[in-house]
Design an enzyme around this catalytic site. Structure first.
Site, PDB file in Angstrom:
ATOM      1  N   ASP A 128     -36.376  22.706  32.097  1.00 34.32           N
ATOM      2  CA  ASP A 128     -37.392  22.180  33.012  1.00 34.32           C
ATOM      3  C   ASP A 128     -37.633  20.695  32.728  1.00 34.32           C
ATOM      4  OD1 ASP A 128     -39.335  22.040  34.966  1.00 34.32           O
ATOM      5  OD2 ASP A 128     -40.916  22.917  33.731  1.00 34.32           O
TER       6      ASP A 128
HETATM    7 MG    MG Z   1     -44.685  20.945  31.257  1.00 35.28          MG
END
Ligand code: MG
Ligand code: ADP
Length: 237
Positions: free
Chosen positions: A167
């Site tokens: 991410d």
């Molecule tokens: Mg984060």
């Protein structure tokens, strides 16, 4: 950095014995209604990162929650049979490995998990860095060319150590007043030695997060898209 496993109440803890957080009970570090966390600052999209001071240390406490639709229904339960159920312990160990390798990440102090039926509930306590994430920085100023190259270089160093950050976005990149970059938020990240195709996907995700911030806040964000080539060029070199 030595790790000790401690059973306290319903929880199993992994503790870095050199972090001098020798507080008992350990649960005090995670108690959102307790004394230690009463002035904690909430950060992040899901508001699960709580930053507070304990003794001489500033720390971040994070309770693990699912994102997306499942997040709404299953909240903070991770089923034992699913892959990567032990999120907190995995993140603790990966952070520890990266600190040892000299990568710029926060030190892990304590991780814990407890069983709830056939699921796990988990938290982690890590070092709070004296740095701001790029969504804050870009509201104040643009990154210099040198900084963009340095950011690309940092991302490359993670690739070369085999870290796959699943991410990578501007909120998971921190910058301090001395121009040092850090990566955070290694929930569900792996040692996987990403190949060039995977590296490109990770960089594309980071690029999208710059664009998303720019689209959302327009002139309030100091970012010109043509500059991304500097970050990308260095990261994929
Ligand atoms: Mg984060
Ligand atoms: N170790 C840290 N030091 C300083 N700030 C942090 C740290 N960890 C998190 N933050 C801040 O809190 C925000 C949310 O934390 P993060 O770990 O990314 O959780 P999530 O993205 O799941 O909400 C980050 O974007 C950053 O601004």
């Amino acid at each position: 950095m030595d790790i000790r496993t401690v059973k306290e109440g319903d929880y199993l803890y992994l503790v870095d014995t050199q972090s001098d957080l020798a507080h008992t009970p350990l649960s005090a570090f995670f108690d959102q209604h307790g004394l230690l966390l009463q002035n904690a600052e909430r950060k992040g999209g899901r508001g699960e990162a709580l930053i507070y001071q304990t003794g001489t240390k500033k720390v971040v406490m994070r309770h693990y929650r699912r994102g997306g639709l499942a997040g709404h229904l299953l909240k903070d339960r991770f089923f034992l049979i699913e892959p990567h159920a032990h999120r907190a312990f995995d993140e603790f160990r990966l952070l520890r490995y990266m600190v040892k390798e000299g990568l710029p990440v926060p030190s892990p102090f304590i991780a814990r998990e407890k069983k709830a039926g056939c699921a796990l509930i988990q938290d982690i306590l890590i070092e709070a860095l004296d740095a701001e994430d790029l969504s804050y920085v870009l509201r104040k100023r643009a990154l210099s060319q040198i900084e963009m190259l340095r950011l690309g270089g940092m991302i490359k160093a993670f690739f070369e150590h085999g870290i796959e950050h699943t991410d990578l976005n501007i909120r998971n990149i921190l910058l301090d007043d001395h121009g040092n970059f850090f990566l955070i938020d290694f929930d569900k990240c792996f040692l996987s030695y990403p190949d060039m195709q995977r590296r490109k996907e990770i960089i594309a995700r980071l690029h999208r997060s710059f664009l998303k911030e720019k689209n959302k806040y327009a002139d309030a964000i100091h970012y010109k898209d043509e500059d991304f080539a500097l970050i990308q060029g260095r990261a994929l070199s």
